[in-house]
Enzyme design. Structure first.
Site, mmCIF file in Angstrom:
data_model
loop_
_atom_site.group_PDB
_atom_site.id
_atom_site.type_symbol
_atom_site.label_atom_id
_atom_site.label_comp_id
_atom_site.label_asym_id
_atom_site.label_seq_id
_atom_site.Cartn_x
_atom_site.Cartn_y
_atom_site.Cartn_z
ATOM 1 N N LYS A 35 0.853 -1.200 0.000
ATOM 2 C CA LYS A 35 0.000 0.000 0.000
ATOM 3 C C LYS A 35 0.890 1.252 0.000
ATOM 4 O O LYS A 35 2.103 1.159 0.221
ATOM 5 C CB LYS A 35 -0.912 -0.011 1.226
ATOM 6 C CG LYS A 35 -0.174 0.030 2.556
ATOM 7 C CD LYS A 35 -1.126 -0.172 3.720
ATOM 8 C CE LYS A 35 -0.372 -0.202 5.042
ATOM 9 N NZ LYS A 35 -1.250 -0.595 6.161
ATOM 10 N N TYR A 253 17.338 29.015 9.809
ATOM 11 C CA TYR A 253 16.175 29.798 10.246
ATOM 12 C C TYR A 253 16.049 29.803 11.764
ATOM 13 O O TYR A 253 16.134 28.759 12.409
ATOM 14 C CB TYR A 253 14.899 29.214 9.649
ATOM 15 C CG TYR A 253 14.782 29.471 8.163
ATOM 16 C CD1 TYR A 253 14.676 30.775 7.675
ATOM 17 C CD2 TYR A 253 14.787 28.415 7.257
ATOM 18 C CE1 TYR A 253 14.572 31.009 6.309
ATOM 19 C CE2 TYR A 253 14.673 28.645 5.893
ATOM 20 C CZ TYR A 253 14.565 29.945 5.428
ATOM 21 O OH TYR A 253 14.468 30.186 4.087
HETATM 22 C C1 LIG Z 1 -0.547 -1.710 6.736
HETATM 23 C C2 LIG Z 1 -1.181 -2.972 7.130
HETATM 24 C C3 LIG Z 1 -0.402 -4.118 7.350
HETATM 25 C C4 LIG Z 1 1.114 -4.094 7.343
HETATM 26 O O1 LIG Z 1 1.565 -3.447 8.510
HETATM 27 P P1 LIG Z 1 3.129 -3.392 8.873
HETATM 28 O O2 LIG Z 1 3.163 -2.860 10.245
HETATM 29 O O3 LIG Z 1 3.739 -2.456 7.884
HETATM 30 O O4 LIG Z 1 3.629 -4.766 8.730
HETATM 31 C C5 LIG Z 1 -1.059 -5.309 7.622
HETATM 32 N N1 LIG Z 1 -2.402 -5.359 7.691
HETATM 33 C C6 LIG Z 1 -3.184 -4.270 7.495
HETATM 34 C C7 LIG Z 1 -4.654 -4.387 7.599
HETATM 35 C C8 LIG Z 1 -2.602 -3.050 7.223
HETATM 36 O O5 LIG Z 1 -3.376 -1.974 7.037
#
Ligand SMILES: *Cc1c(COP(=O)(O)O)cnc(C)c1O
Length: 356
Positions: A35, A253
């Site tokens: 994702k 800054y």
């Molecule tokens: C993002 C996500 C994962 C993976 O999580 P990590 O901590 O990056 O391993 C697994 N399951 C769901 C439902 C997620 O949204």
């Protein structure tokens, strides 16, 4: 010549990290979570390095379709399911597996025109109170889904809120066992933290994300230092200017850093508009030709300043690693009060990416 900031994505590290996941969960199938554009690495760039996975999990139909168009034939899981009943047309056409977390989705599945049954991940809320059916609703939702001709295999899915804590999965796991009693269905529960640290949660499919990219689910690199996981992303640039300070001189800054004596500093072509966190305070680690040094003052939009006292040989044109193998993204994130996940995902589109 172009501005020297660049990211590199190491395919070999991705492949290797998937093998670390396989060793950690040898009995389970693996959903590689890609994702958020593969956590900022670029889904089109990285999926082939992970093609020995059993499936890809993501959120957007666009990303799923891209994988299908690039030739991925094995399963794709939509982690948040569909957002509109209309999406079922594409789910059907591209043979996607969808999560189902709400009753309206069951109703939509009941009336959809499908060419073949759709595989479903029934999402249970095991305590995080994000998406999913409450434990006592799971049986009912399962039965409704089971009765639909448009539904194929049903897998029970849950997500842990606190799996980087040694005691963090016991309560949710108990709720899941109870809710699943009498349901003879596969389960998918484990994110990266549970995959590494809670073998009892592995079941049929694990869902690792962050570990594939070589960062720690706890936000602490030490927690994964012994696993062999390798950082997949390097962010680097070069020194484009040098200043010689004397006692009392301010830097950047707001003059948030002041020299206490003579000090040589380097100006690096990388700032928050490249995805480097503006919240990183003085002292955040950077590596200059393998020598660890630190940032000074406030990170600007396009530049940041670093201490060159530990590396007197460095000058204009010297390479600087902002994160990668020498400086772990987890350590930069910790200094800036966040986690590696956020830094990866925030890599700016203006940064050129090379694949190695
Ligand atoms: C993002 C996500 C994962 C993976 O999580 P990590 O901590 O990056 O391993 C697994 N399951 C769901 C439902 C997620 O949204």
């Amino acid at each position: 010549m172009s501005r020297p900031v660049r990211a590199s994505v190491n395919r070999q590290a991705l492949r290797h990290n998937l093998s670390v996941v396989r060793q950690a969960a040898p009995q389970s199938h693996v959903w590689s979570v890609v994702k958020a554009n593969a956590y900022g690495h670029g889904i089109a760039r990285v999926w082939q390095a992970l093609e020995s996975t059993d499936g890809f999990a993501l959120l957007n139909l666009e990303e799923a379709i891209l994988l299908r168009e690039q030739g991925w034939k094995k399963p794709i899981l939509l982690l948040e399911g569909f957002f509109h009943a209309d999406d079922l047309k594409l789910i059907d056409r591209y043979r996607l597996t969808t999560s189902v977390h709400s009753n309206w989705q069951i109703k939509a599945l009941a009336t959809a025109q499908l060419s073949a049954p759709v595989d479903v991940y029934l999402k249970m809320n095991s305590g995080m109170n994000r998406l999913g059916f409450r434990p006592e609703q799971v049986h009912n939702a399962w039965q409704k889904l089971r009765a639909l001709p448009g539904v194929g295999e049903i897998t029970l899915m849950a997500h842990f809120a606190d799996a980087d804590n040694p005691e963090g999965v016991a309560g949710p796991l108990q709720r899941i066992e109870q809710a699943a009693e009498g349901l003879n269905c596969p389960r998918s529960l484990a994110n990266s933290a549970a995959t590494l640290w809670h073998p009892l949660t592995h079941y049929d499919w694990v869902r690792p994300g962050i570990v594939l990219y070589g960062a720690s689910p706890s936000g602490r690199w030490q927690d994964i230092a012994g696993t062999g996981l390798q950082p997949a992303m390097t962010l680097s640039s070069e020194i484009i200017g040098v200043q010689q300070l004397t006692a009392g001189d301010g830097v950047g800054y707001g003059y948030r850093y002041r020299a206490s004596g003579a000090q040589r500093i380097g100006i690096v072509a990388c700032g928050y508009a490249d995805g480097y966190p503006r919240h990183a305070p003085t002292g955040t680690p950077v590596s200059v030709g393998g020598v660890r040094t630190r940032t000074l003052g406030t990170v600007s939009m396009d530049m940041m300043m670093i201490d060159l006292e530990p590396c007197p040989q460095a000058g204009i044109g010297t390479a600087v690693e902002l994160w990668g193998n020498d400086v772990k993204i987890d350590d930069v994130a910790a200094a800036a009060g966040t986690v590696g996940y956020e830094l990866m995902c925030a890599l700016a589109p203006r940064v050129p990416v090379e694949v190695i």
